[in-house]
Design a protein around this motif. Structure first.
Motif, mmCIF file in Angstrom:
data_model
loop_
_atom_site.group_PDB
_atom_site.id
_atom_site.type_symbol
_atom_site.label_atom_id
_atom_site.label_comp_id
_atom_site.label_asym_id
_atom_site.label_seq_id
_atom_site.Cartn_x
_atom_site.Cartn_y
_atom_site.Cartn_z
ATOM 1 N N THR A 88 0.543 -0.996 -0.155
ATOM 2 C CA THR A 88 -0.340 -0.120 0.289
ATOM 3 C C THR A 88 1.184 1.306 -0.182
ATOM 4 O OG1 THR A 88 -1.659 -1.330 1.386
ATOM 5 C CG2 THR A 88 -1.833 1.530 1.351
ATOM 6 N N VAL A 89 0.263 2.118 -1.346
ATOM 7 C CA VAL A 89 1.537 3.193 -1.103
ATOM 8 C C VAL A 89 0.497 4.654 -1.007
ATOM 9 C CG1 VAL A 89 2.863 4.513 -2.868
ATOM 10 C CG2 VAL A 89 2.752 2.439 -2.848
ATOM 11 N N HIS A 90 1.026 5.037 0.248
ATOM 12 C CA HIS A 90 -0.030 6.639 0.263
ATOM 13 C C HIS A 90 1.056 7.855 0.327
ATOM 14 C CE1 HIS A 90 -1.454 9.476 3.595
ATOM 15 N NE2 HIS A 90 -2.173 9.375 2.856
ATOM 16 N N LEU A 91 0.433 8.387 -1.137
ATOM 17 C CA LEU A 91 1.355 10.028 -1.221
ATOM 18 C C LEU A 91 0.840 10.861 -0.228
ATOM 19 C CD1 LEU A 91 1.465 9.082 -4.874
ATOM 20 C CD2 LEU A 91 3.304 8.703 -3.775
ATOM 21 N N GLN A 92 1.583 11.981 0.446
ATOM 22 C CA GLN A 92 1.093 12.587 1.061
ATOM 23 C C GLN A 92 1.449 13.947 0.917
ATOM 24 O OE1 GLN A 92 3.385 10.275 4.467
ATOM 25 N NE2 GLN A 92 1.437 9.638 5.510
#
Length: 96
Positions: A88-92
């Motif tokens: 899971t990639v969460h771009l912030q």
């Protein structure tokens, strides 16, 4: 005189994708819809998390639409996943 740095832009986008191996990068994650999200097919520097572990990296255009997020060996070791595993990639934030 160097160009002024742009301030980071906050984003909140989450992707699920498998770690792949092919082409110019030893391992990468393909981020579907990234060209539309960023409005460009050029490289984009971002910060966020992969399976909860922080990273900064430059998303590279694949030439076919989505960007590729290179995944370094040290980060794969931290998340205890390798080629073929889903993360899971969460771009912030967008840094460029």
């Amino acid at each position: 005189m160097p160009a002024a740095e742009k301030p980071a832009q906050k984003i909140d986008k989450t992707f699920k994708s498998k770690i792949q191996s092919d082409g110019a990068f030893p391992t990468f994650i393909e981020l579907a819809g990234s060209a539309e999200l960023f409005g460009t097919r050029r490289p984009v520097k971002v910060g966020g998390t992969i399976d909860g572990h922080p990273f900064t990296a430059t998303l590279m255009p694949s030439g076919e639409g989505p960007h590729w997020l290179p995944v370094k060996a040290a980060l794969r070791k931290l998340v205890d996943k390798d080629t073929g595993a889903e993360v899971t990639v969460h771009l912030q934030e967008r840094l460029s």
